[in-house]
Design a protein around this motif. Structure first.
Motif, short mmCIF file in Angstrom:
data_model
loop_
_atom_site.label_atom_id
_atom_site.label_comp_id
_atom_site.label_asym_id
_atom_site.label_seq_id
_atom_site.Cartn_x
_atom_site.Cartn_y
_atom_site.Cartn_z
N UNK A 27 0.84 -1.20 0.00
CA UNK A 27 0.00 0.00 0.00
C UNK A 27 0.88 1.25 0.00
N UNK A 28 1.96 1.22 0.79
CA UNK A 28 2.88 2.37 0.81
C UNK A 28 3.50 2.57 -0.57
N UNK A 29 3.84 1.46 -1.22
CA UNK A 29 4.39 1.56 -2.57
C UNK A 29 3.39 2.21 -3.51
N UNK A 30 2.13 1.87 -3.32
CA UNK A 30 1.08 2.45 -4.15
C UNK A 30 0.99 3.95 -3.92
N UNK A 31 1.07 4.39 -2.64
CA UNK A 31 0.95 5.81 -2.33
C UNK A 31 2.14 6.60 -2.86
N UNK A 32 3.31 5.98 -2.86
CA UNK A 32 4.50 6.71 -3.26
C UNK A 32 4.93 6.37 -4.69
N UNK A 33 4.01 5.79 -5.48
CA UNK A 33 4.25 5.45 -6.88
C UNK A 33 5.53 4.63 -7.05
N UNK A 86 -13.96 -6.72 7.49
CA UNK A 86 -14.00 -5.58 6.59
C UNK A 86 -13.66 -4.28 7.33
N UNK A 87 -14.30 -4.05 8.47
CA UNK A 87 -14.10 -2.80 9.20
C UNK A 87 -12.69 -2.69 9.75
N UNK A 88 -12.19 -3.79 10.31
CA UNK A 88 -10.87 -3.74 10.93
C UNK A 88 -9.80 -3.45 9.89
N UNK A 89 -9.87 -4.13 8.73
CA UNK A 89 -8.83 -3.87 7.74
C UNK A 89 -8.98 -2.50 7.11
N UNK A 90 -10.19 -1.92 7.18
CA UNK A 90 -10.33 -0.53 6.75
C UNK A 90 -9.56 0.39 7.68
N UNK A 91 -9.68 0.15 9.00
CA UNK A 91 -8.92 0.95 9.95
C UNK A 91 -7.42 0.78 9.73
N UNK A 92 -7.00 -0.47 9.46
CA UNK A 92 -5.58 -0.71 9.21
C UNK A 92 -5.13 0.08 7.98
N UNK A 93 -6.00 0.12 6.97
CA UNK A 93 -5.67 0.87 5.76
C UNK A 93 -5.50 2.36 6.08
N UNK A 94 -6.39 2.88 6.96
CA UNK A 94 -6.27 4.29 7.34
C UNK A 94 -4.93 4.53 8.04
N UNK A 95 -4.55 3.59 8.92
CA UNK A 95 -3.26 3.73 9.61
C UNK A 95 -2.11 3.76 8.61
N UNK A 96 -2.18 2.92 7.58
CA UNK A 96 -1.11 2.90 6.57
C UNK A 96 -1.12 4.20 5.78
N UNK A 97 -2.32 4.69 5.48
CA UNK A 97 -2.43 5.95 4.74
C UNK A 97 -1.80 7.10 5.54
#
Lengths: 203, 481
Positions: B84-90, B427-438
């Motif tokens: 996900x970090x790779x995705x954010x930083x291209x 679903x909800x928990x991994x959404x929170x994890x995604x927010x943390x990564x973001x």
């Protein structure tokens, strides 16, 4: 099947509880001996956390869940702070290099001074023995009235109601005391502004 | 349209693959330990030893499923975070091991297990070994009450349901800081020591807003029991604690009455506590229900709005405090890689380092699941019941039931109450994890004085104010609890 029920009864019986009590008590006592016998102050701080963990186990056995958890929560963090302060105030290297010289500590002093010093060393032991016997006699006295009533499973509720109704005054006193301590600590720790007169005198 | 659509697709594929790889083993193991083996044992010979073993196995189900879950989950979350970090930083991210880097972290885990375990000279060997254990243990037993909450109090997980649930979780969450100071001190390394000291200062400062925000949620719910809190929020997004701790429940009920959905009789707490009063007839119109839940008309509407605003603030406070508690960017000062060469775990290698790593990612998961249970209704469907009834779900449900009925009735492999709850929780928990990564990909690290300023001068007063506002606002509205 019957044997199984017997086993189950035994596990939840008073005997098993007593055995568990002795296990936890021995753990707590041996850890607290460790706290005072360990020469490294930071290590004994960490052992102290273990002591309070064992005591919270005793609270759990008395079905005081809230107290047990509060014990863990407050002391784990509180003693970590103590350890941090100990880290800041001591020099671990000097402790390692220090040579333990027992015996010839008092050799240069006269007899009377030696006696007073020995007395001073004995004071903690005296206080410890005295308070142990006071508490022991208080616990073993006849004036306790054991209640056979069952402990409420929702004892957090009972505790909260008691603190806000019957014991509200002591509770408020305790919080005012803590507030006073907090303000006092801030006042002590606050960096004082140097008075210009002294500063010029130093220059 | 979206230039990196293929990358997003690959990330989604990785997520789907690994979630199956996590939860199928957990499911099968907990089924085998909790249902199949006891069933076989009790059918075979009903002797004492057999029954005792069966009961023990049932009691051990929660802990065994957690033990299976933690390592696989950590492997997934590391990969998830890196991709996900790779995705954010291209960038591309790990993409060599397995198809699209799918097995990268599995290979890393094997590598870490075979690395040499080094204890530095001058280190306190006992404390050095104990620190990762103390760091890891709370993340196993601290999460247990949540299991009861997110499985709708399933009979196998009922054993983990404590009356002091959230307090237990918080007590367990305060333990890792001991381990961090211990690790920092026993490593005999100045960087590690500074990392440990920073961890202590940070954890103690940010524990206050964290605990105060959760206390306020408990106040709204009127309970410390996570199962009770999760069950209160049943019935759609309007009942969740994020919507003012039940401040919108009246609206939900009113819409239900208007649409003529069958509901349970509405009894407000005031009426049920007074036995002498004759029970009021269930209100039948939209206005009556609204009046029952918002008794002070305009004042109640305002306080409902205030409650909703406050609960968003509380969620923000909780997520900030939790981010600092588990040492994630922007609060990763204890292990700041560029200043302290990863702080308290500088000297750790091999299995001990792996344990630190495992515990950190497990803590992220636990923190997200606490947020899910306390704010987002646990395993509750976000769609309100009245909207769900309008949807043409009947045929789908029937065909699903027909397909799955041998599993449900014969083998007890699927529990219909828990199945959807588990789906929504994941679903909800991994959404929170995604927010943390973001957030990790977005914000830089705090400086230590900024960290203390932000904690003590902003977050602590804010959480106290939110607490007071909620205390007064919830009197005017009929909420949970």
């Amino acid at each position: 099947m019957d044997q199984y029920m017997i086993l189950k009864d035994y596990v939840s019986s008073a005997d098993a509880e007593t055995a568990l009590f002795y296990v936890i008590a021995i753990l707590a006592i041996s850890l607290s001996v460790g706290v005072i016998s360990d020469r490294n102050i930071i290590r004994s701080g960490f052992i102290l956390i273990g002591v309070f963990g064992a005591i919270s186990g005793l609270f759990l056995m008395l079905q005081a869940q809230f107290l047990a958890l509060a014990q863990v929560m407050i002391y784990a963090v509180g003693i970590t702070l103590v350890v941090v302060i100990a880290l800041m105030l001591t020099n671990p290297r000097s402790e390692r290099e220090a040579v333990i010289t027992e015996g010839d500590e008092f050799s240069q002093e006269t007899g009377a001074v030696q006696f007073i010093q020995r007395l001073q060393q004995g004071t903690p032991a005296f206080v410890a023995v005295f308070s142990f016997f006071t508490i022991y006699l208080a616990i073993r006295s006849e004036s306790w009235t054991p209640v056979t009533e069952k402990v409420s499973t929702d004892n957090v509720k009972v505790l909260g109601e008691a603190l806000t109704t019957v014991y509200s005054l002591p509770f408020e006193f305790a919080s005012v005391l803590l507030l006073a301590a907090l303000i006092g600590a801030i006042m002590l720790a606050k960096a004082e502004k140097r008075q210009p007169a002294i500063e010029s005198a130093e220059d | 349209m979206i230039p990196n659509a293929p990358e997003i697709g690959k990330l989604l594929f990785i997520i789907c693959f690994w979630i199956c790889a996590i939860f199928l083993p957990v499911w099968l193991v907990s089924w085998a330990v909790g249902v199949l083996l006891p069933m076989l044992l009790e059918q075979g010979s009903p002797s004492m030893a057999m029954t005792a073993t069966a009961e023990t196995l049932r009691a051990l189900t929660p802990i065994i499923s957690v033990m299976v879950f933690i390592p696989i989950n950590a492997m997934f979350m590391v990969l998830y975070e890196r991709r996900a970090l790779a995705l954010f930083t291209v960038r591309l991210g790990p993409n060599r091991v397995g198809p699209d880097g799918l097995l990268q972290t599995a290979a890393d885990a094997v590598k870490l297990l075979f690395k040499e375990d080094i204890t530095p000279r001058g280190a306190d060997a006992f404390m050095f070994t104990l620190a990762p254990i103390i760091f890891f243990a709370p993340s196993i037993f601290g999460a247990l009450p949540l299991l009861a909450a997110i499985t709708n109090n399933h009979s196998l997980y009922q054993i983990t349901n404590l009356p002091t649930g959230i307090f237990y979780i918080l007590a367990a969450a305060s333990l890792p800081v001991v381990a961090l100071v211990m690790a920092g001190w026993s490593s005999n390394n100045k960087y590690s020591l500074v990392g440990g000291l920073r961890a202590a200062a940070q954890a103690i400062s940010y524990e206050i807003p964290l605990v105060l925000s959760l206390v306020t949620v408990c106040l709204m719910a009127g309970s410390l029991d996570v199962v009770k809190i999760a069950q209160q929020q049943d019935g759609g997004i309007l009942n969740w604690n994020i919507a003012g701790g039940g401040a919108l429940r009246g609206l939900d009920k009113a819409i239900q009455t208007k649409l003529g959905v069958e509901t349970t009789p509405l009894i407000t707490p005031q009426q049920s506590s007074d036995p002498t009063e004759t029970p009021v007839a269930a209100p039948t119109t939209f206005e009556e229900v609204i009046h029952q839940y918002y008794p002070f008309e305009f004042l109640s509407y305002i306080s409902a709005g205030v409650l909703i605003f406050c609960s968003f603030i509380l969620l923000g406070l909780y997520l900030t405090g939790a981010c600092a508690e588990i040492n994630r960017i922007p609060f990763d000062l204890p292990e700041a890689e560029s200043e302290l060469v990863s702080g308290y775990n500088t000297e750790y290698s091999g299995i001990k380092f792996a344990i630190f790593f495992l515990a950190e990612f497990t803590n992220l998961f636990i923190v997200s699941s606490i947020a899910t249970v306390m704010f987002l209704g646990g395993g509750d469907n976000p769609i309100p019941q009245w909207l769900l009834n309008k949807m043409p779900l009947e045929p789908i449900q029937k065909s699903l039931g027909a397909i799955l009925s041998p599993f449900i009735n014969g083998l007890h492999l699927i529990d219909p109450d828990t199945f959807w709850a588990a789906f929504w929780v994941i679903f909800k928990v991994y959404t929170f994890v995604f927010i943390a990564i973001l957030i990790r990909g977005t914000l830089p690290r705090f400086r230590i004085d900024q960290l203390m300023d932000f904690g003590w001068k902003r977050l602590v007063p804010l959480s106290l104010i939110a607490f007071l506002v909620v205390v007064f606002a919830r009197v005017l509205v009929v909420c949970h609890g």
